[in-house]
Design an enzyme around this catalytic site. Structure first.
Site, PDB file in Angstrom:
ATOM      1  N   HIS A   1      -1.555   6.920   1.632  1.00 38.95           N
ATOM      2  CA  HIS A   1      -1.078   6.908   3.019  1.00 38.95           C
ATOM      3  C   HIS A   1      -2.246   6.658   3.976  1.00 38.95           C
ATOM      4  CE1 HIS A   1       2.539   7.368   5.461  1.00 38.95           C
ATOM      5  NE2 HIS A   1       1.641   7.482   6.413  1.00 38.95           N
ATOM      6  N   GLY A   2      -2.177   5.534   4.650  1.00 43.45           N
ATOM      7  CA  GLY A   2      -3.168   5.205   5.673  1.00 43.45           C
ATOM      8  C   GLY A   2      -4.527   4.786   5.136  1.00 43.45           C
TER       9      GLY A   2
ATOM     10  N   HIS B   1       9.705   1.994  -1.654  1.00 41.92           N
ATOM     11  CA  HIS B   1      10.435   3.153  -1.136  1.00 41.92           C
ATOM     12  C   HIS B   1      11.797   2.650  -0.681  1.00 41.92           C
ATOM     13  CE1 HIS B   1      10.286   6.873   1.783  1.00 41.92           C
ATOM     14  NE2 HIS B   1      11.354   6.863   1.011  1.00 41.92           N
TER      15      HIS B   1
ATOM     16  N   GLU C   1       0.636  13.187  -5.567  1.00 43.29           N
ATOM     17  CA  GLU C   1      -0.022  12.201  -4.713  1.00 43.29           C
ATOM     18  C   GLU C   1      -0.440  12.940  -3.458  1.00 43.29           C
ATOM     19  OE1 GLU C   1       1.774   8.324  -4.174  1.00 43.29           O
ATOM     20  OE2 GLU C   1       0.975   8.209  -2.136  1.00 43.29           O
TER      21      GLU C   1
ATOM     22  N   ARG D   1      14.406 -10.082  10.490  1.00 47.73           N
ATOM     23  CA  ARG D   1      15.190 -11.280  10.814  1.00 47.73           C
ATOM     24  C   ARG D   1      16.500 -11.381  10.027  1.00 47.73           C
ATOM     25  NH1 ARG D   1      13.836 -16.444  12.875  1.00 47.73           N
ATOM     26  NH2 ARG D   1      12.518 -15.220  14.252  1.00 47.73           N
TER      27      ARG D   1
ATOM     28  N   THR E   1       7.245   6.237   9.361  1.00 50.79           N
ATOM     29  CA  THR E   1       6.863   6.162   7.966  1.00 50.79           C
ATOM     30  C   THR E   1       6.817   7.600   7.457  1.00 50.79           C
ATOM     31  OG1 THR E   1       5.145   5.407   6.421  1.00 50.79           O
ATOM     32  CG2 THR E   1       4.416   6.121   8.606  1.00 50.79           C
TER      33      THR E   1
ATOM     34  N   ASP F   1       6.627  -2.255   0.720  1.00 50.05           N
ATOM     35  CA  ASP F   1       7.703  -1.988   1.690  1.00 50.05           C
ATOM     36  C   ASP F   1       7.621  -2.897   2.910  1.00 50.05           C
ATOM     37  OD1 ASP F   1       8.550   0.028   0.044  1.00 50.05           O
ATOM     38  OD2 ASP F   1       7.747   1.658   1.267  1.00 50.05           O
TER      39      ASP F   1
ATOM     40  N   HIS G   1      13.878  -0.982   4.828  1.00 50.06           N
ATOM     41  CA  HIS G   1      13.065  -2.110   4.315  1.00 50.06           C
ATOM     42  C   HIS G   1      13.532  -2.535   2.935  1.00 50.06           C
ATOM     43  CE1 HIS G   1      10.790   1.433   3.131  1.00 50.06           C
ATOM     44  NE2 HIS G   1      10.163   1.556   4.290  1.00 50.06           N
TER      45      HIS G   1
ATOM     46  N   GLY H   1      -0.345   0.349   1.064  1.00 51.99           N
ATOM     47  CA  GLY H   1       0.599  -0.666   1.487  1.00 51.99           C
ATOM     48  C   GLY H   1       0.216  -1.381   2.757  1.00 51.99           C
ATOM     49  N   HIS H   2       0.260  -0.634   3.867  1.00 51.44           N
ATOM     50  CA  HIS H   2       0.179  -1.282   5.177  1.00 51.44           C
ATOM     51  C   HIS H   2      -1.087  -2.110   5.355  1.00 51.44           C
ATOM     52  CE1 HIS H   2      -0.160  -1.536   9.594  1.00 51.44           C
ATOM     53  NE2 HIS H   2       1.153  -1.613   9.520  1.00 51.44           N
TER      54      HIS H   2
HETATM   55  N1  PXP Z   1       2.287   6.889  -0.538  1.00 49.40           N
HETATM   56  C1  PXP Z   1       3.439   7.344   0.021  1.00 49.40           C
HETATM   57  C2  PXP Z   1       4.123   8.511  -0.620  1.00 49.40           C
HETATM   58  C3  PXP Z   1       3.992   6.716   1.144  1.00 49.40           C
HETATM   59  O1  PXP Z   1       5.138   7.175   1.676  1.00 49.40           O
HETATM   60  C4  PXP Z   1       3.349   5.580   1.680  1.00 49.40           C
HETATM   61  C5  PXP Z   1       3.947   4.889   2.855  1.00 49.40           C
HETATM   62  O2  PXP Z   1       5.133   4.301   2.497  1.00 49.40           O
HETATM   63  C6  PXP Z   1       2.165   5.145   1.058  1.00 49.40           C
HETATM   64  C7  PXP Z   1       1.642   5.826  -0.035  1.00 49.40           C
HETATM   65  C8  PXP Z   1       1.439   3.941   1.536  1.00 49.40           C
HETATM   66  O3  PXP Z   1       0.955   4.177   2.813  1.00 49.40           O
HETATM   67  P1  PXP Z   1       0.328   2.988   3.640  1.00 49.40           P
HETATM   68  O4  PXP Z   1       1.402   1.984   3.853  1.00 49.40           O
HETATM   69  O5  PXP Z   1      -0.140   3.656   4.883  1.00 49.40           O
HETATM   70  O6  PXP Z   1      -0.797   2.431   2.807  1.00 49.40           O
END
Ligand code: PXP
Length: 250
Positions: free
Chosen positions: A198-199, A51, A159, A19, A108, A10, A58, A220-221
């Site tokens: 997540h995180g 997503h 998840e 941009r 998020t 994402d 995004h 992701g992040h």
């Molecule tokens: N899983 C889910 C359901 C999410 O919504 C996200 C964030 O988009 C992630 C995983 C990934 O999280 P992060 O970007 O913090 O790694």
């Protein structure tokens, strides 16, 4: 089975949209999620997570279709439980769909899906997706009541939301790991595949690997951030190397 990595792209699209949101067809529109998908594949990603949000902040619909057609990795579509997103999923036919709560004001995804409160609707959406051959995951907080409700929807996977763990510091970390471990055990004993996300980053993943019964992490992040220094292929490979420490048969 080794622990699988779903790379969430994402934030590659977030940078492009910063941009080029108004001129998506510009030849200058970069970075390209499809190129990132190929780089993630080269680094050992097992699937790609995207997503498509209601506000298209995004990922765009066209990104989802191009990733599906051009990269060759399984696609996990994170989606709100809305008619619009069910329509998109039925056209896109991702390998997996992960149902998430979605609010326009959040930066998020901030909490898990309340399966207990939305049971009838969620159960119906799970069935419609499954009828189209899509395996379904529910993104939930690590709470056994939510795990049990998720199992009753007949979704194949959960998840576990690792956001509270990732935000915890000091003495608050152990209780969050314990909550996640209890939920993972509950998911496993309900025959659900247990994923987490997540995180999760290159530092806190050590604690995540203490959790039992994990099949897949969605990250992701931290990977996209690390890619700014080492490139996406190396960033993915480094995460996979850390994940290889997960004991098989956990
Ligand atoms: N899983 C889910 C359901 C999410 O919504 C996200 C964030 O988009 C992630 C995983 C990934 O999280 P992060 O970007 O913090 O790694």
């Amino acid at each position: 089975m080794s622990l699988l990595l779903g790379v969430n792209l994402d934030h590659v699209a977030t940078l492009r949209q910063a941009r080029y949101a108004r001129t998506p067809d510009s030849p200058n529109a970069e970075p390209c999620p499809v190129v990132a998908g190929h780089d993630a594949l080269a680094g050992g990603a097992d699937s790609l997570t995207i997503h498509v949000r209601g506000d298209r902040r995004h990922m765009q619909d066209a990104d989802a279709f191009r990733l599906r057609e051009e990269v060759g990795l399984p696609i996990n579509l994170e989606m709100g439980v809305t008619e619009e997103m069910v329509g998109l999923a039925l056209k896109l036919k991702p390998d997996f769909a992960c149902l998430v709560p979605e609010s326009r004001l959040e930066i998020t995804t901030e909490g898990g899906l309340d399966v207990l409160a939305g049971f009838d609707r969620i159960r119906m959406v799970v069935a419609r997706l499954q009828d189209a051959g899509i395996k379904v995951s529910l993104f939930i907080d690590p709470d056994t009541k939510q795990v049990e409700a998720a199992a009753e929807t007949c979704a194949e996977m959960i998840e576990l939301h690792t956001g509270c763990f990732a935000n915890a510091v000091g003495d608050a970390v152990d209780p969050e790991i314990e909550r996640l471990a209890i939920a993972a055990r509950a998911g496993h004993s309900s025959a659900l595949q247990v994923n987490a996300g997540h995180g999760i980053n290159y530092t806190n993943i050590g604690r995540v690997l203490e959790l039992p019964h994990l099949a897949e992490l969605n990250i992701g992040h931290s990977i996209v951030s690390r890619a700014m220094r080492v490139g996406l292929t190396t960033a993915v490979r480094e995460m996979k190397e850390l994940m290889a420490k997960y004991p098989s048969g956990s």
